[in-house]
Design an enzyme around this catalytic site. Sequence first.
Site, PDB file in Angstrom:
ATOM      1  N   CYS A 132      59.764  -1.446 -65.042  1.00  0.00           N
ATOM      2  CA  CYS A 132      60.177  -0.102 -64.625  1.00  0.00           C
ATOM      3  C   CYS A 132      59.043   0.893 -64.844  1.00  0.00           C
ATOM      4  CB  CYS A 132      61.436   0.338 -65.379  1.00  0.00           C
ATOM      5  SG  CYS A 132      62.079   1.941 -64.846  1.00  0.00           S
ATOM      6  N   CYS A 135      60.184   4.351 -65.862  1.00  0.00           N
ATOM      7  CA  CYS A 135      60.653   4.403 -67.258  1.00  0.00           C
ATOM      8  C   CYS A 135      59.487   4.429 -68.234  1.00  0.00           C
ATOM      9  CB  CYS A 135      61.517   3.186 -67.578  1.00  0.00           C
ATOM     10  SG  CYS A 135      62.953   2.944 -66.520  1.00  0.00           S
ATOM     11  N   ASP A 136      58.489   3.571 -67.998  1.00  0.00           N
ATOM     12  CA  ASP A 136      57.459   3.315 -69.006  1.00  0.00           C
ATOM     13  C   ASP A 136      56.049   3.744 -68.602  1.00  0.00           C
ATOM     14  OD1 ASP A 136      59.434   2.119 -70.581  1.00  0.00           O
ATOM     15  OD2 ASP A 136      59.159   0.182 -69.594  1.00  0.00           O
TER      16      ASP A 136
END
Length: 313
Positions: A132, A135-136
């Site tokens: 992701c 996300c990261d």
Amino acid sequence: MKSGKIIILGSGPAGCTAGIYAARAGLEPLLISGPVQGGQLTKTAAIENWPGEKSVSGFDLMDKLMDHAKSLGVNFISDSIVSADLSERPFTLKSENETYRADTIIIATGANPKWLGIPSEEKFRGNGVSACATCDGFFYRDQNTAVIGGGNTALSDALYLANLAKHVYLVHRRDEFRAEQTLTDRIHEKVQEGKITLVLNAGVTEILGDEMSGVSGVRVSFKDGSTKELPVTGVFVAIGHIPNSTLFEGMLEMDHGIIKTGNSCYRTGTSIPGVFAAGDVQDPVYRQAITSAGTGCMAAQDAARYLKEAGAI
């Protein structure tokens, strides 16, 4: 046998939020958590895009959500459903040892990312390897990164990272992308700007690094037999997701495993009245914790309205 007005399948952000709203509507929901209580998010080391939390681990966030749901009376059941009968109401769900019946069901079973399947990938998952980018990606600001894949998700991830990372290597096993032309055009623009390097006709055979420092590079193998090491600290695998919808194949309308919603006056309604879906199992685009929670809220409100209109409450 256990029965109720509503059963929620899944205990991630979508399931827990659905439980919170269903409980507040007086529906006394049963929530069947599945094999991992708290869902896939519990495996995420740090989340920095959940509103109101500058940084929180996935485990801690889901612990808060589950505690909130339980405080409102949501009945969490640690079980896994193996068969379903949606042919008539009340709907029937069965596990290995129990039978459940409900007038409405919210499916919030999520989706699992596809992985490369190499040993070093598992070794560095959560420590340099992610599925992701949104996300990261923030953790790899001004660092070299690699994105693996050639579809819309991979190209979108590469474009996203190109605005954060020092450099992005886009690794694809073919010489042409399977993405939309607009995305492909934007990728080539970034290549011209020197932000992205295309590594085509190649596959990742090993992720390099050590447990203390994390990832230091990837080894790729080309179709001509040659190999090359790319100096990266972050590896983003974007080769697709597998919706956890197998249980309902042949019952609900789907598109490549994604449960179709919005088939009625209910935004989260599926092809069977009284069955609703929320989160990644019905979302092929965003796949974020916050969007999953949002559709969980919608599904619970849709289910409450459906029950009221059906005269069940």
